[in-house]
Design a protein around this motif. Sequence first.
Motif, PDB file in Angstrom:
ATOM      1  N   VAL A   1      -6.174   5.199   1.026  1.00 50.57           N
ATOM      2  CA  VAL A   1      -4.777   4.492   1.516  1.00 50.57           C
ATOM      3  C   VAL A   1      -3.871   5.651   1.860  1.00 50.57           C
ATOM      4  O   VAL A   1      -3.086   5.377   3.024  1.00 50.57           O
ATOM      5  CB  VAL A   1      -4.208   4.180   0.188  1.00 50.57           C
ATOM      6  CG1 VAL A   1      -2.827   3.587   0.180  1.00 50.57           C
ATOM      7  CG2 VAL A   1      -4.960   2.678  -0.306  1.00 50.57           C
ATOM      8  N   ILE A   2      -3.650   6.910   1.186  1.00 50.63           N
ATOM      9  CA  ILE A   2      -2.815   7.783   1.798  1.00 50.63           C
ATOM     10  C   ILE A   2      -3.211   8.269   3.133  1.00 50.63           C
ATOM     11  O   ILE A   2      -2.163   8.506   4.038  1.00 50.63           O
ATOM     12  CB  ILE A   2      -2.846   9.029   0.826  1.00 50.63           C
ATOM     13  CG1 ILE A   2      -2.170   8.800  -0.530  1.00 50.63           C
ATOM     14  CG2 ILE A   2      -2.276  10.371   1.384  1.00 50.63           C
ATOM     15  CD1 ILE A   2      -2.385   9.891  -1.631  1.00 50.63           C
ATOM     16  N   GLU A   3      -4.281   8.642   3.416  1.00 55.53           N
ATOM     17  CA  GLU A   3      -4.669   8.741   4.770  1.00 55.53           C
ATOM     18  C   GLU A   3      -4.590   7.620   5.981  1.00 55.53           C
ATOM     19  O   GLU A   3      -4.123   8.002   7.030  1.00 55.53           O
ATOM     20  CB  GLU A   3      -6.223   9.228   4.891  1.00 55.53           C
ATOM     21  CG  GLU A   3      -6.962  10.564   4.234  1.00 55.53           C
ATOM     22  CD  GLU A   3      -8.040  10.851   4.689  1.00 55.53           C
ATOM     23  OE1 GLU A   3      -8.429  11.826   5.196  1.00 55.53           O
ATOM     24  OE2 GLU A   3      -8.897   9.922   3.877  1.00 55.53           O
ATOM     25  N   SER A   4      -4.481   6.488   5.491  1.00 56.29           N
ATOM     26  CA  SER A   4      -4.321   5.229   6.351  1.00 56.29           C
ATOM     27  C   SER A   4      -2.970   5.207   6.809  1.00 56.29           C
ATOM     28  O   SER A   4      -2.463   4.143   7.545  1.00 56.29           O
ATOM     29  CB  SER A   4      -4.944   4.074   5.722  1.00 56.29           C
ATOM     30  OG  SER A   4      -4.232   3.553   4.595  1.00 56.29           O
ATOM     31  N   ARG A   5      -1.815   5.756   5.931  1.00 55.84           N
ATOM     32  CA  ARG A   5      -0.497   5.625   6.157  1.00 55.84           C
ATOM     33  C   ARG A   5       0.013   6.196   7.587  1.00 55.84           C
ATOM     34  O   ARG A   5      -0.295   7.124   7.970  1.00 55.84           O
ATOM     35  CB  ARG A   5       0.648   6.028   5.197  1.00 55.84           C
ATOM     36  CG  ARG A   5       0.060   5.630   3.785  1.00 55.84           C
ATOM     37  CD  ARG A   5       0.198   4.150   3.524  1.00 55.84           C
ATOM     38  NE  ARG A   5      -0.831   3.318   3.742  1.00 55.84           N
ATOM     39  CZ  ARG A   5      -0.764   2.247   4.275  1.00 55.84           C
ATOM     40  NH1 ARG A   5       0.411   1.462   4.479  1.00 55.84           N
ATOM     41  NH2 ARG A   5      -2.008   1.453   4.467  1.00 55.84           N
ATOM     42  N   THR A   6       0.817   5.264   8.273  1.00 57.15           N
ATOM     43  CA  THR A   6       1.073   5.857   9.661  1.00 57.15           C
ATOM     44  C   THR A   6       1.988   6.973   9.489  1.00 57.15           C
ATOM     45  O   THR A   6       2.396   7.649  10.416  1.00 57.15           O
ATOM     46  CB  THR A   6       1.723   4.478  10.362  1.00 57.15           C
ATOM     47  OG1 THR A   6       2.967   4.110   9.798  1.00 57.15           O
ATOM     48  CG2 THR A   6       0.656   3.467  10.639  1.00 57.15           C
ATOM     49  N   GLY A   7       2.926   7.000   8.421  1.00 62.81           N
ATOM     50  CA  GLY A   7       3.577   8.357   8.198  1.00 62.81           C
ATOM     51  C   GLY A   7       3.710   8.511   6.810  1.00 62.81           C
ATOM     52  O   GLY A   7       3.312   7.594   6.022  1.00 62.81           O
ATOM     53  N   PRO A   8       4.268   9.632   6.418  1.00 62.24           N
ATOM     54  CA  PRO A   8       4.070   9.958   4.974  1.00 62.24           C
ATOM     55  C   PRO A   8       5.344   9.066   4.150  1.00 62.24           C
ATOM     56  O   PRO A   8       6.252   8.676   4.655  1.00 62.24           O
ATOM     57  CB  PRO A   8       4.940  11.514   5.051  1.00 62.24           C
ATOM     58  CG  PRO A   8       5.215  11.614   6.199  1.00 62.24           C
ATOM     59  CD  PRO A   8       4.357  10.808   7.220  1.00 62.24           C
ATOM     60  N   THR A   9       4.910   8.721   3.161  1.00 63.09           N
ATOM     61  CA  THR A   9       5.803   7.468   2.362  1.00 63.09           C
ATOM     62  C   THR A   9       6.913   8.718   1.737  1.00 63.09           C
ATOM     63  O   THR A   9       6.742   9.980   1.759  1.00 63.09           O
ATOM     64  CB  THR A   9       4.849   7.062   1.176  1.00 63.09           C
ATOM     65  OG1 THR A   9       4.358   7.825   0.433  1.00 63.09           O
ATOM     66  CG2 THR A   9       4.037   5.885   1.838  1.00 63.09           C
ATOM     67  N   PRO A  10       7.870   8.035   1.086  1.00 59.16           N
ATOM     68  CA  PRO A  10       8.942   8.951   0.309  1.00 59.16           C
ATOM     69  C   PRO A  10       8.419   9.701  -0.653  1.00 59.16           C
ATOM     70  O   PRO A  10       8.899  11.001  -0.885  1.00 59.16           O
ATOM     71  CB  PRO A  10      10.001   7.664  -0.041  1.00 59.16           C
ATOM     72  CG  PRO A  10       9.819   6.672   0.772  1.00 59.16           C
ATOM     73  CD  PRO A  10       8.328   6.855   1.105  1.00 59.16           C
ATOM     74  N   ALA A  11       7.564   9.439  -1.762  1.00 63.21           N
ATOM     75  CA  ALA A  11       6.815  10.168  -2.597  1.00 63.21           C
ATOM     76  C   ALA A  11       6.132  11.353  -2.265  1.00 63.21           C
ATOM     77  O   ALA A  11       6.049  12.326  -2.568  1.00 63.21           O
ATOM     78  CB  ALA A  11       6.339   9.303  -3.662  1.00 63.21           C
ATOM     79  N   VAL A  12       5.304  10.861  -1.094  1.00 57.85           N
ATOM     80  CA  VAL A  12       4.494  11.962  -0.302  1.00 57.85           C
ATOM     81  C   VAL A  12       5.368  12.815   0.191  1.00 57.85           C
ATOM     82  O   VAL A  12       5.088  14.224   0.048  1.00 57.85           O
ATOM     83  CB  VAL A  12       3.563  11.423   0.501  1.00 57.85           C
ATOM     84  CG1 VAL A  12       2.738  12.307   1.375  1.00 57.85           C
ATOM     85  CG2 VAL A  12       2.628  10.414  -0.060  1.00 57.85           C
TER      86      VAL A  12
ATOM     87  N   LEU B   1       0.622  -1.138   0.173  1.00 60.64           N
ATOM     88  CA  LEU B   1      -0.112  -0.097  -0.213  1.00 60.64           C
ATOM     89  C   LEU B   1       0.837   1.219   0.081  1.00 60.64           C
ATOM     90  O   LEU B   1       0.392   2.272  -0.515  1.00 60.64           O
ATOM     91  CB  LEU B   1      -0.994   0.007   1.226  1.00 60.64           C
ATOM     92  CG  LEU B   1      -1.741  -1.259   1.056  1.00 60.64           C
ATOM     93  CD1 LEU B   1      -2.930  -1.186   2.495  1.00 60.64           C
ATOM     94  CD2 LEU B   1      -2.868  -0.898   0.077  1.00 60.64           C
ATOM     95  N   ASP B   2       1.902   1.445   0.694  1.00 57.63           N
ATOM     96  CA  ASP B   2       2.916   2.347   0.642  1.00 57.63           C
ATOM     97  C   ASP B   2       3.614   2.478  -0.787  1.00 57.63           C
ATOM     98  O   ASP B   2       3.426   3.673  -1.163  1.00 57.63           O
ATOM     99  CB  ASP B   2       4.130   2.097   1.438  1.00 57.63           C
ATOM    100  CG  ASP B   2       3.809   2.284   3.027  1.00 57.63           C
ATOM    101  OD1 ASP B   2       2.654   2.764   3.548  1.00 57.63           O
ATOM    102  OD2 ASP B   2       4.619   1.793   3.873  1.00 57.63           O
ATOM    103  N   GLY B   3       3.658   1.712  -1.332  1.00 59.42           N
ATOM    104  CA  GLY B   3       4.133   1.666  -2.811  1.00 59.42           C
ATOM    105  C   GLY B   3       3.245   2.146  -3.914  1.00 59.42           C
ATOM    106  O   GLY B   3       3.648   2.766  -4.479  1.00 59.42           O
TER     107      GLY B   3
END
Length: 231
Positions: A108-119, A64-66
Amino acid sequence: MTRQEAKGKDTGRIPLNRDRVLRAAVALADATGIDALSMRRLAQELDVVPMALYKHVANKEELLDGMADAVVGEIDPPAAGPDWRPVVRGRILSARRVLLRHPWAARVIESRTGPTPAVLAYLDSMAGLFRAGGLSADLTHHVMHAMGSRLLGFSQELFDTSGPSGPPDPALAARFPHIAELAATAAHDDGSTVGGGCDDQFEFEFALDLLLDGFENLRRRGWSSPRVSAR
């Protein structure tokens, strides 16, 4: 050589790699919805055994991060221009178009525990646009908070009003006359919503323009937060 590897070699199929896994996952979520996505279903889509996926993504959360990063990577780069507002506006509306193509992505973006590299890279770039436009680091800090998810092309509504439209219930209208009045005047575009609720294109751009104009007014006034002013 495993049977699966031999099969891939014999048929000349494209080797499995992380990019191919992510692109297939995004396409599958677009077609079936994010809730239907599973490692097993994705493996079937790619015609591999499920264990083959784990060489490229450690688990569902990393997948999901990817996927979030893959979607954010579709946002157009900022255009050049003398005024920061149309540059920022154009990029945010590009982000919104991307999320409209992938309606599951906001969740999916809202559900991430932290910002992903691209975000993180995208947000860093947006902060850079504000700074290049003459906003102080202090004002930019508060601007990023005020914009919130709008920077990524979606907003969060107070209520989910995506249900059937029509005149409000008379009993509710009598009890909450102002809400009923607003509901009667609302006009939302079918199919333009990112996520649930009333976040149609006009409302999104209306709020976006109000915010950008307000930030520019603060910039011109040389605004700083009370914490910084007290130094």
